[in-house]
Enzyme design. Sequence first.
Site, mmCIF file in Angstrom:
data_model
loop_
_atom_site.group_PDB
_atom_site.id
_atom_site.type_symbol
_atom_site.label_atom_id
_atom_site.label_comp_id
_atom_site.label_asym_id
_atom_site.label_seq_id
_atom_site.Cartn_x
_atom_site.Cartn_y
_atom_site.Cartn_z
ATOM 1 N N GLU A 170 -3.628 -0.086 8.011
ATOM 2 C CA GLU A 170 -2.462 0.330 8.801
ATOM 3 C C GLU A 170 -2.610 -0.224 10.204
ATOM 4 O OE1 GLU A 170 -1.639 4.537 9.095
ATOM 5 O OE2 GLU A 170 -1.917 4.824 6.942
ATOM 6 N N ASN B 100 -7.485 2.008 9.639
ATOM 7 C CA ASN B 100 -6.192 2.154 10.298
ATOM 8 C C ASN B 100 -6.451 2.111 11.795
ATOM 9 O OD1 ASN B 100 -5.267 2.545 7.747
ATOM 10 N ND2 ASN B 100 -4.896 4.739 7.980
ATOM 11 N N GLU C 123 -7.749 8.614 5.957
ATOM 12 C CA GLU C 123 -8.078 9.248 7.242
ATOM 13 C C GLU C 123 -8.634 10.674 7.115
ATOM 14 O OE1 GLU C 123 -4.697 8.908 9.850
ATOM 15 O OE2 GLU C 123 -4.878 6.736 9.969
ATOM 16 N N TYR D 137 -4.657 1.847 15.660
ATOM 17 C CA TYR D 137 -3.459 1.905 16.501
ATOM 18 C C TYR D 137 -3.766 1.675 17.978
ATOM 19 C CZ TYR D 137 -0.987 3.392 12.406
ATOM 20 O OH TYR D 137 -0.434 3.403 11.155
ATOM 21 N N HIS E 157 -3.043 10.855 0.513
ATOM 22 C CA HIS E 157 -2.530 10.646 1.871
ATOM 23 C C HIS E 157 -1.971 12.000 2.348
ATOM 24 C CE1 HIS E 157 -1.173 7.268 4.732
ATOM 25 N NE2 HIS E 157 -0.832 8.385 5.334
ATOM 26 N N ARG F 154 0.860 -1.183 0.000
ATOM 27 C CA ARG F 154 0.000 0.000 0.000
ATOM 28 C C ARG F 154 0.893 1.229 0.000
ATOM 29 N NH1 ARG F 154 -2.659 3.104 4.620
ATOM 30 N NH2 ARG F 154 -3.923 4.566 3.443
#
Length: 456
Positions: A353, A299, A173, A301, A128, A84
């Site tokens: 991600e 994504n 995002e 985290y 991005h 990606r």
Amino acid sequence: MTQPPPTASRHRFPPDFVWGVATSAFQIEGAAAEDGRGESIWDRFCRQPGAIADASDGLVACDHYHRWAEDLDLIAGLGVDAYRFSVSWPRVQPQGRGAWNEAGLDFYERLVDGLLARGLQPFLTLNHWDLPQALQDRGGWAQRETAQHFVDYAIGIQRRLGDRLAAIATHNEPWVMAVLGHETGLFAPGQRSRATAMQVSHHLLLSHGQALQALRAEGSRARLGIVLNLAPVQPATDSPADIDAARLEDGKLLRWYMDPLFEGRYPPDVLAHLGADAPQVAAGDLAAIAAPMDFLGLNYYTRSVVSAAGPWDVRTSGNPVTDMDWEVYPQGLTELLLRLHRDYAVPPLYVTENGGAFRDALVAGRVHDADRTAYLAAHIDAVGEALRQGVPMAGYMVWSLLDNFEWASGYAKRFGIVHVDYATQRRTLKDSALWLRDFLRGQAALRGGRRAVAGG
Ligand code: FCB
């Protein structure tokens, strides 16, 4: 010393599950003033005193623009299925509209062909975050016309590369671009207005839906979707004030994006909360935003814990914390995936991600990043658990292939499974990369085994 996690997963991943690694253009390419690339809002933002923790910029970064072939060899050596990456819009269209930069398009053509030659699936992200500065000078994402320029850009990429792409994500995002870029000002373009941020979020969503329709009209064969940063949002305590605060935060982070994309409406509680800061929405916008997608990228985290009294102290959790001060909370990924599957008619999901920044040391040619390996193994397990419970998971990608420019944190935060020595640009596989390679070998053996059974 802690033992490395086992390379065999207790979960079974389907044979067509896509394993990958991820990067983005501004964070790795460098060559910021080469071959006709235009200025992006991140080039400009980096020059703002105090904006970047170590006062660094993206001028050289990982020099990937020149070292792409070596980097693709690294990726292939890991045994992943997919890569990606993102296209730098100002590299291919320096003003963000009008003339195309052939040298920039050639770079991505070499990259995509190089991936295919190595048997890797190209997963391309159009935006991005590195908007051409020339469009920012006209108002950027706060202006509705930027959506139309984005659609034209998407069509240009489709015409040049589309026949060789596995997937195209419109935006990475939107919450981050809208809120960190325009409300808190921590990211480019560094504005501070909630009303602007919300208008930006609407134009990002609108341009996503319009681009999707345009790409389909162009006959795109790539899977089409968007990448969201989502998290389970939990109240710090069970007090009514914390529960209310968490519900609103969930509305602003998750439902503000998921509801229009999958249900064609903004969440009424968030609209009421925003009052005059709610965006202007024209007739037909919400129908455009809800255009059907082939995949949704997430994504992940950490979770988000909300306390009405003010910021929640991550250290009270007792869980490990990464170098970004993000709590390690893998079960949150399972919770999030189950919730999306339960509340929305989601297409196949990819974790686009996931990874951690840790303080790595390169000693005698090795980086013993046991924390990162443990982080990845636990989150891969969390994805396996969601699969087991019926969530349509299609892939998982590590952030990131390389240590790179971590936005406002500069180069001090290292997310790579490959170490980059910025003085020499030398790449060294960290222990986590070696672990991933072994893990994927195990997966490949399982797939081979199952194929043989199916065929025999
Ligand atoms: C995400 C970004 C990515 C990277 C990681 C750590 O928000 O998409 O570029 O910076 O965080």
